[in-house]
Motif scaffolding. Structure first.
Motif, PDB file in Angstrom:
ATOM      1  N   PHE A 141       0.854  -1.068  -0.084  1.00 39.71           N
ATOM      2  CA  PHE A 141       0.100  -0.119  -0.036  1.00 39.71           C
ATOM      3  C   PHE A 141       0.741   1.267   0.003  1.00 39.71           C
ATOM      4  O   PHE A 141       0.544   2.281  -0.770  1.00 39.71           O
ATOM      5  CB  PHE A 141      -0.880  -0.120   1.254  1.00 39.71           C
ATOM      6  N   LEU A 142       2.112   1.177   0.947  1.00 44.14           N
ATOM      7  CA  LEU A 142       3.021   2.381   0.748  1.00 44.14           C
ATOM      8  C   LEU A 142       3.713   2.771  -0.506  1.00 44.14           C
ATOM      9  O   LEU A 142       3.659   3.557  -1.247  1.00 44.14           O
ATOM     10  CB  LEU A 142       3.935   2.137   1.615  1.00 44.14           C
ATOM     11  N   PHE A 144       2.236   1.477  -3.360  1.00 42.04           N
ATOM     12  CA  PHE A 144       1.187   2.136  -4.435  1.00 42.04           C
ATOM     13  C   PHE A 144       0.823   3.411  -4.076  1.00 42.04           C
ATOM     14  O   PHE A 144       0.725   4.196  -5.065  1.00 42.04           O
ATOM     15  CB  PHE A 144      -0.247   1.331  -3.902  1.00 42.04           C
ATOM     16  N   VAL A 145       1.016   4.111  -2.824  1.00 40.05           N
ATOM     17  CA  VAL A 145       0.795   5.629  -2.699  1.00 40.05           C
ATOM     18  C   VAL A 145       1.910   6.281  -3.220  1.00 40.05           C
ATOM     19  O   VAL A 145       1.597   7.437  -4.079  1.00 40.05           O
ATOM     20  CB  VAL A 145       0.586   5.837  -1.184  1.00 40.05           C
ATOM     21  N   GLY A 146       3.309   5.597  -3.280  1.00 36.39           N
ATOM     22  CA  GLY A 146       4.057   6.242  -3.916  1.00 36.39           C
ATOM     23  C   GLY A 146       4.232   6.401  -5.401  1.00 36.39           C
ATOM     24  O   GLY A 146       4.378   7.395  -6.002  1.00 36.39           O
ATOM     25  N   LEU A 148       1.211   6.380  -7.080  1.00 36.23           N
ATOM     26  CA  LEU A 148       0.301   7.407  -7.330  1.00 36.23           C
ATOM     27  C   LEU A 148       0.944   8.824  -7.399  1.00 36.23           C
ATOM     28  O   LEU A 148       0.485   9.752  -8.140  1.00 36.23           O
ATOM     29  CB  LEU A 148      -0.978   7.225  -6.442  1.00 36.23           C
ATOM     30  N   SER A 149       1.868   9.089  -6.727  1.00 35.47           N
ATOM     31  CA  SER A 149       2.486  10.355  -6.476  1.00 35.47           C
ATOM     32  C   SER A 149       3.540  10.756  -7.667  1.00 35.47           C
ATOM     33  O   SER A 149       3.680  11.894  -7.771  1.00 35.47           O
ATOM     34  CB  SER A 149       3.232  10.660  -5.267  1.00 35.47           C
ATOM     35  N   PRO A 152       1.333   8.235 -11.680  1.00 29.93           N
ATOM     36  CA  PRO A 152      -0.126   7.445 -11.546  1.00 29.93           C
ATOM     37  C   PRO A 152      -0.753   6.432 -12.509  1.00 29.93           C
ATOM     38  O   PRO A 152      -1.283   5.659 -12.455  1.00 29.93           O
ATOM     39  CB  PRO A 152      -1.005   8.682 -11.704  1.00 29.93           C
ATOM     40  N   PHE A 155      -0.224   2.349 -12.214  1.00 30.81           N
ATOM     41  CA  PHE A 155      -1.228   1.923 -10.675  1.00 30.81           C
ATOM     42  C   PHE A 155      -1.449   0.493 -10.979  1.00 30.81           C
ATOM     43  O   PHE A 155      -1.739  -0.239  -9.950  1.00 30.81           O
ATOM     44  CB  PHE A 155      -1.986   2.758 -10.543  1.00 30.81           C
TER      45      PHE A 155
END
Length: 260
Positions: A141-142, A144-146, A148-149, A152, A155
């Motif tokens: 999840f971490l 995945f957030v990286g 997206l930033s 994107p 993903f």
């Protein structure tokens, strides 16, 4: 897209009931009861049976509006459809491999007799692999957030990793279902035994109190049997007076309703 004239499968989570619910009316239910009474009459005109099984009702020539009131046959094998999704009647949990999903933990040991008696395989440690999958979920999840930033558009691969981890964790939890059902049944049986033992203790307590009272009456020189009969007679008379009062109240209430 569904072809013209073909019924569209219901796939909504909270789908409306099928159209046949409109046939479940009091009028149709009464018609079905009358139809069963007529069909059960013998040559002498008296009913020969009181109960009908669904299979026997399906064998009758029912009017169209009454056919929907007869439950269908219970499936015994294969699959059945619920809101457009096929459900299997088998209680065996399909493996992830059979579902085309990558398995992230070792398979449980089989009992096909191919294991070596000198080196038996260790049982699957569900808690250990569930903990590992939970940590992998947090890490992915971490990541995945990286993603997206930064990028994107990339993903998709990480979403698939998260989906695979969740499915593996869910499958591991489902392996506990037989154990959960067995333990729940054991708890229910223990509660029933505890209630039965408590009832027996209460009955023994009341029995001891009654025997103590009877012994005290005998010690005082009274006839315990005659005293018991007198108590029973008094209780019966009291109950009879209570029933008479209830009947009088009911008559008064009926008179009030009639006057209104």
């Amino acid at each position: 897209m569904a072809e013209i004239g073909q019924p569209r499968a219901v796939t909504a989570a909270f789908a409306p009931p099928p159209p046949l619910w409109k046939h479940f009316t009091p009028e149709n239910l009464n018609k079905l009861e009358e139809f069963k009474k007529e069909a059960s009459k013998g040559e002498d005109g008296k009913p020969q049976r009181k109960k009908w099984t669904p299979a026997e009702l399906r064998a009758l020539v029912l009017p169209p509006e009454l056919r929907f009131l007869v439950p269908p046959e219970i499936p015994t094998s294969g699959h059945y459809s619920v809101f457009g999704e096929l459900q299997s009647l088998s209680t065996a949990l399909p493996s992830l491999e059979e579902q085309g999903i990558e398995q992230l933990y070792p398979s449980p040991p089989t009992t096909d007799g191919r294991e070596s008696p000198q080196k038996p395989s260790r049982p699957l440690n569900h808690a250990y692999y569930l903990l590992k999958i939970s940590k992998s979920l947090l890490l992915n999840f971490l990541e995945f957030v990286g993603i997206l930033s930064i990028a994107p558009e990339q993903f998709q691969s990480k979403v698939e990793d998260l989906r695979n981890l969740f499915i593996n964790a869910h499958h591991l939890l489902n392996l506990y279902r037989p154990h959960q059902a067995r333990e729940s049944l054991i708890m229910m049986m223990e509660e029933q035994l505890d209630r039965a033992r408590e009832d027996i203790r209460q009955m023994d307590k009341v029995k001891a109190e009654i025997e103590g009272v009877l012994e005290q009456l005998r010690a005082e020189g009274l006839d315990a049997d005659a005293a018991g009969q007198a108590v029973f007679k008094e209780a019966s008379e009291h109950a009879s007076r209570g029933e008479d009062a209830i009947e009088e109240s009911r008559l008064v209430w009926d008179l009030i309703e009639e006057s209104n």
